[in-house]
Design an enzyme around this catalytic site. Sequence first.
Site, short mmCIF file in Angstrom:
data_model
loop_
_atom_site.label_atom_id
_atom_site.label_comp_id
_atom_site.label_asym_id
_atom_site.label_seq_id
_atom_site.Cartn_x
_atom_site.Cartn_y
_atom_site.Cartn_z
CG ASN A 116 5.12 0.44 2.61
OD1 ASN A 116 5.59 -0.71 2.59
ND2 ASN A 116 4.44 0.93 3.63
CD1 TRP A 117 6.04 -2.08 -3.46
CD2 TRP A 117 7.31 -3.92 -3.70
NE1 TRP A 117 6.78 -1.94 -4.60
CE2 TRP A 117 7.57 -3.04 -4.77
CE3 TRP A 117 7.99 -5.14 -3.64
CZ2 TRP A 117 8.49 -3.35 -5.77
CZ3 TRP A 117 8.90 -5.44 -4.63
CH2 TRP A 117 9.14 -4.56 -5.69
CE LYS A 118 0.83 0.19 2.97
NZ LYS A 118 -0.43 0.81 3.35
CG HIS A 162 3.56 2.15 7.73
ND1 HIS A 162 2.26 1.75 7.91
CD2 HIS A 162 3.61 2.73 6.51
CE1 HIS A 162 1.56 2.06 6.84
NE2 HIS A 162 2.35 2.65 5.96
CD GLU A 174 -0.45 -0.46 6.68
OE1 GLU A 174 0.55 -1.04 6.24
OE2 GLU A 174 -1.25 0.16 5.95
CD GLU A 211 2.43 6.56 4.92
OE1 GLU A 211 2.62 6.42 3.72
OE2 GLU A 211 2.29 5.61 5.70
N GLY A 237 -5.08 3.42 2.31
CA GLY A 237 -5.83 2.29 1.78
C GLY A 237 -7.33 2.53 1.72
CB SER A 265 -5.60 7.17 -1.06
OG SER A 265 -6.17 6.23 -0.17
N GLY A 314 1.41 3.22 -1.32
CA GLY A 314 1.11 1.83 -1.00
C GLY A 314 0.54 1.12 -2.22
N GLY A 315 -0.77 0.95 -2.25
CA GLY A 315 -1.46 0.17 -3.29
C GLY A 315 -1.03 0.47 -4.72
P1 13P Z 1 -1.99 3.49 0.22
O1 13P Z 1 -1.27 4.26 -0.86
O2 13P Z 1 -2.38 2.11 -0.20
O3 13P Z 1 -3.10 4.28 0.81
O4 13P Z 1 -0.91 3.27 1.41
C1 13P Z 1 -0.21 4.35 1.89
C2 13P Z 1 0.85 3.86 2.80
O5 13P Z 1 0.58 3.40 3.89
C3 13P Z 1 2.25 3.91 2.34
O6 13P Z 1 3.15 3.63 3.36
#
Ligand code: 13P
Length: 250
Positions: free
Chosen positions: A9-11, A95, A97, A167, A173, A213, A234-235
């Site tokens: 997920n590149w956000k 999600h 966020e 999640e 993050g 993470s 994510g990251g």
């Molecule tokens: P991180 O891997 O950066 O913690 O993000 C997880 C996430 O929200 C994937 O959707």
Amino acid sequence: MRRPLIAGNWKMYKTIGEAMDFVARLKPLVADASHCELVVAPPFTALAAVAATARGSNVRVSAQDVHWDAEGAHTGDVSPRMILDAGATLAIIGHSERRHDHNETDEQVNRKLRAALAAGLEPIVCVGETFEERETGRAAAVLERQFTNGFRGLTSPDFSRIIIAYEPVWAIGTGRTATPEMAAESHAKLRSLAREGFGSENAEGLRILYGGSVKPENIRGLMAQPEIDGALVGGASLMAESFAAIVHYR
Ligand code: 13P
């Protein structure tokens, strides 16, 4: 046997050029990854370009959100039809966020989910508790609420097409991953809710991804848990090399 799925997920990262570069670098690194399914979720602006670059490879493309209407007066939103038209076949829904930044509710998640299913998109539905909810012993109740309200009214065939991502908000993050055992416990809870709501065949077939993470260093331990069917990253999904290292967790 549930087929593992690793999704990035590149956000709100990557321009169109950066996104296309990423896919071009990733493809040869994962060409031999037949043990799992692979998904990347670029921002909407790069969706069509990524889908075109990934065509013919084993990399599938997902949107990061979806609206419930096919079209209409919804400034800034994107419909299931538009996502399919751009070449993506999955959509992340709910999600944390989006729940936080845009006050998305379980009821809206449910509307988005039904619309995505009706249009033929494969939904990745996110659930998970906050730090405060875990600390006050409410984690399981939160998952139950998100599951019951988010999946309300779905038929069994609908449910069989869903992927869930667990999640925990406190692990996103932050560098603080849930231990494989903690994640597996929540996954088992979700699977038992699936069993109660949609029968044991659906529960056994349901893929539950862990997100929060995930990195090349911890993916192996997570995937060693039979309850964990993959990851939503994510990251660490933003660099082709680290995403490929996660894909090659075995
Ligand atoms: P991180 O891997 O950066 O913690 O993000 C997880 C996430 O929200 C994937 O959707």
